[in-house]
Every structure is written in C-alpha cells, then in structure tokens.
Write a protein that holds these residues in place. Structure first.
Motif, short mmCIF file in Angstrom:
data_model
loop_
_atom_site.label_atom_id
_atom_site.label_comp_id
_atom_site.label_asym_id
_atom_site.label_seq_id
_atom_site.Cartn_x
_atom_site.Cartn_y
_atom_site.Cartn_z
N LEU A 199 1.09 -1.28 0.14
CA LEU A 199 -0.09 -0.10 0.41
C LEU A 199 1.00 1.18 0.20
CD1 LEU A 199 -2.45 -1.45 2.54
CD2 LEU A 199 -3.14 -1.16 0.15
N GLY A 200 2.30 1.48 -0.53
CA GLY A 200 2.97 2.56 -0.55
C GLY A 200 4.49 2.53 0.28
N ALA A 201 3.94 1.86 1.90
CA ALA A 201 5.18 2.07 2.96
C ALA A 201 6.33 2.30 2.16
CB ALA A 201 5.48 1.23 3.41
N SER A 202 7.58 3.04 2.79
CA SER A 202 8.74 3.11 2.16
C SER A 202 9.50 1.58 2.47
CB SER A 202 9.58 4.26 2.63
OG SER A 202 9.73 4.07 4.06
N SER A 203 9.33 1.12 3.91
CA SER A 203 9.51 -0.04 4.31
C SER A 203 8.66 -0.15 5.91
CB SER A 203 10.84 -0.16 5.00
OG SER A 203 10.90 0.97 5.91
N VAL A 204 8.72 -1.63 5.64
CA VAL A 204 8.24 -2.35 6.61
C VAL A 204 8.96 -3.69 7.61
CG1 VAL A 204 6.39 -3.34 7.13
CG2 VAL A 204 5.87 -2.06 5.08
N MET A 205 9.00 -3.09 8.85
CA MET A 205 9.24 -4.49 10.11
C MET A 205 8.01 -4.46 10.40
SD MET A 205 12.27 -5.41 10.84
CE MET A 205 13.37 -3.99 10.34
N ALA A 206 8.43 -6.28 10.16
CA ALA A 206 7.53 -6.93 10.87
C ALA A 206 7.68 -7.33 12.08
CB ALA A 206 6.84 -8.13 9.91
N THR A 207 7.85 -7.32 12.94
CA THR A 207 8.61 -8.28 14.32
C THR A 207 7.14 -9.36 15.50
OG1 THR A 207 7.52 -6.36 15.95
CG2 THR A 207 8.94 -5.54 14.72
N ASP A 208 8.07 -10.35 15.95
CA ASP A 208 7.43 -10.99 17.08
C ASP A 208 8.88 -11.59 17.84
OD1 ASP A 208 4.32 -12.08 16.10
OD2 ASP A 208 5.92 -13.24 18.07
N ASN A 209 8.39 -12.39 18.27
CA ASN A 209 9.35 -12.63 19.61
C ASN A 209 9.56 -14.37 19.12
OD1 ASN A 209 11.31 -12.57 21.80
ND2 ASN A 209 9.70 -12.85 22.91
N ASN A 210 8.96 -14.82 18.49
CA ASN A 210 8.25 -16.33 18.29
C ASN A 210 9.32 -16.90 17.22
OD1 ASN A 210 7.09 -18.49 17.23
ND2 ASN A 210 6.32 -18.35 19.12
N GLU A 211 10.42 -17.59 17.02
CA GLU A 211 11.29 -17.50 16.10
C GLU A 211 10.30 -18.31 15.06
OE1 GLU A 211 14.35 -16.80 15.20
OE2 GLU A 211 14.31 -15.62 17.19
N GLU A 212 8.92 -19.17 15.44
CA GLU A 212 8.72 -20.02 14.25
C GLU A 212 7.76 -19.00 13.27
OE1 GLU A 212 4.94 -23.38 14.41
OE2 GLU A 212 5.42 -22.96 16.24
N VAL A 213 7.18 -17.92 14.17
CA VAL A 213 6.64 -17.27 13.79
C VAL A 213 7.16 -16.04 12.67
CG1 VAL A 213 4.72 -15.27 14.47
CG2 VAL A 213 4.91 -17.17 15.67
N LEU A 214 8.54 -16.18 13.01
CA LEU A 214 9.54 -15.54 12.00
C LEU A 214 9.70 -15.81 10.88
CD1 LEU A 214 11.26 -12.93 15.06
CD2 LEU A 214 9.62 -11.99 13.37
N ALA A 215 9.85 -17.33 10.76
CA ALA A 215 10.29 -18.12 9.78
C ALA A 215 9.02 -18.40 9.40
CB ALA A 215 10.41 -19.35 10.06
N LEU A 216 8.06 -18.02 9.56
CA LEU A 216 6.50 -18.68 8.80
C LEU A 216 6.23 -17.05 8.02
CD1 LEU A 216 4.13 -20.10 7.90
CD2 LEU A 216 2.89 -19.08 9.71
#
Length: 301
Positions: free
Chosen positions: A154-171
């Motif tokens: 939708l136009g963001a210059s950059s996006v950081m998707a954060t979480d504290n669960n390694e399984e979730v971050l890999a997905l």
C-alpha cells in the motif's frame, strides 16, 4: 502528525461507501456457510466451497478451545486476500493446519483481527492513496505478516514485521518472500525498553492487533510503542472481542498504562469513518456477538 480531516471529502466519502456488490455477496455467502459448519461442529476445510469462502478474506466465527480459539479457516494450509485499493492478491501460508493446532502457537494463523487491520489499512489508502506512502511502518506481534505485507503493497517505504517467536518469524519471512515483497523484512523483538531501543524513533506508523489480552504485558508493549514511534507518528491498534474478554475494559486498561509512558490516545476522523465501511452486516453481527471491535490511535505526548 497526519491531518486526517484533510483526507476525506464529501465526494470521496460517497464513493467509498459504494462497496462492490460482488464483494458483499461473496462475504455474505461465505459467512453463512462457515456459520453452518461451526453450528454442526464439522470441519469444512476440505470442502471446495469453503476453500473459496476462506480465501475471500472473510470474518468467521471463532470458538474457544483449550488454550486458544479455533475457526474453520485455520484448517487450510493457506489463505488469500485481495486489496481493494490496489487489486493485489496476498497469499498467506498458515502453520495452524498441522496436528499441533494453534494452542500456544497463535501467531501461525490468520485471525479475524489481522484481517480487519488489513482491511482498515486498505480502506484508509483508498480514501487517501498517500496515507502510508513513503512511511516507515513497524508491526508488533506480526504473526503471519498479513498486515505487514499489505502495508508494503500500500505504499510504505519500508516495513518491519516483528515478533518474539522464532517459528512465527520464519513463517512471516516465508510469506513476505512468497508475495515478492522487497520493502519488508522480519526481526525478533521482545516487548520492553531493552529491545525497543534498537528501533528507537524509527517508525512513522506502528500497527498491531489483538496484543492486549494479557494485562501483564501492557507496560512492556506500551514502552515498545513509545520508544519506537517517531515524533509526529501514530500507532494504529485494533482489538477484537472474544468470548471471556471485554474489549472495552481491555483497551481502557491499556490506555491508562500507555499514558504513563508518554503516549496519548487521540481521535482519528479518517479511521472512525473507515471502520464501518469494511464490514458486512453479517460480519458485524459475528463481531458484536463476541464483544465488538475497537480501534485505538496513539501519538507521543
């Protein structure tokens, strides 16, 4: 800080209220079918019609199960969503279709709250295409990264998707790569001042959904928001009611904590006007039956 009053004209409002009749028809039919499945306590995941219904980005009934909540669409290995403002399709892999389910692994599935947050961002960008344009966006508790991928498209210059669960971050990383997103990435982030300092004052917009169900995490979550947010930026946070949880009491409590760490709740005209436009009548009934939905906008004091 964004001046939302400038984003909406009478012509734009009238135009955006004219939602596609085909989308409404599909949402109504899918909601009805999934409701019948839930009532009958039957799995619909292998039914061809349900595959279509779950892949239209619908809000469906979520029922309580030991340790979590469950819905029929969790049984699917993936779901797809269409952004109305760009006509892009987002395909999301779910990890909830495994025999391990979602109990204790809530970040591996697409939840109704994540769908609503994605729809809200989409609608805001329909109303004003520059809403996220060239903004730095950070999502807290990204889960499968649906909203993060949407923000990137939708136009963001950059996006950081954060979480504290390694399984979730890999997905989440797999979903970002599968949707060919070059302006988004994932990062581990534990709520609280320590990890948040790594991202101090980097985000124009912080997004998140269904993060405040545990009062013990309110302060660390609020500290993360306050630390990461730039001056003049906003937090867009959506919370959806569930059986046994009061969304109003939950957010009122979190607001009090957030105000003690330098944040302030503000009225956002664009969001208040966009929210009713992203739900069908049947979806409103489903949500209202489980305590409703609230969107909170926070800024730095």
């Amino acid at each position: 800080m964004m001046k939302d009053e400038e984003y909406i004209t009478a012509d734009a409002t009238n135009k955006e209220r004219s939602v596609s009749s085909e989308l409404i028809r599909r949402r109504l039919l899918s909601t009805f079918a999934l409701t019948l499945c839930a009532i009958a306590n039957e799995s619909c995941a292998n039914d061809e019609q349900t595959l279509i219904e779950c892949n239209n980005g619908n809000i469906v009934i979520e029922s309580a199960v030991p340790g979590a909540y469950q819905q029929q669409c969790f049984d699917l290995p993936q779901r797809s969503f269409i952004l109305e403002s760009t006509n892009d399709t987002i395909v999301i892999e779910q990890g909830s279709s495994s025999t391990r389910g979602v109990a204790g692994r809530t970040g591996v599935a697409v939840w109704n709250s994540g769908i609503l947050l994605t729809r809200l961002l989409d609608k805001l960008c329909q109303i004003d295409p520059s809403y996220l344009k060239e903004k730095v966006v950070l999502e807290l508790g990204c889960g499968v990264a649906l909203a993060s991928i949407a923000a990137a498209k939708l136009g963001a210059s950059s996006v950081m998707a954060t979480d504290n669960n390694e399984e979730v971050l890999a997905l989440a990383q797999r979903n970002i790569e599968a949707n060919k997103i070059s302006n988004a990435k994932t990062s581990s982030l534990q709520w609280g001042l320590l990890d948040a300092f790594e991202f101090a004052e980097t985000a124009d917009v912080i997004i998140g959904s269904d993060l405040t169900y545990n009062p013990n995490t309110w302060r660390s979550l609020a500290e993360s928001m306050s630390t990461i947010l730039k001056a003049g930026g906003i937090v867009i946070y959506l919370s959806l009611g569930h059986s046994g949880f009061s969304v109003t009491g939950e957010l009122d409590g979190f607001t009090s904590v957030a105000e003690n760490v330098g944040l302030q709740k503000v009225y956002n005209k664009a969001i208040e006007r966009a929210l009713p436009q992203i739900l069908s009548r049947d979806e409103i009934n489903i949500i209202d039956a489980n305590g409703g939905v609230r969107v909170m906008v926070l800024v730095k004091k």
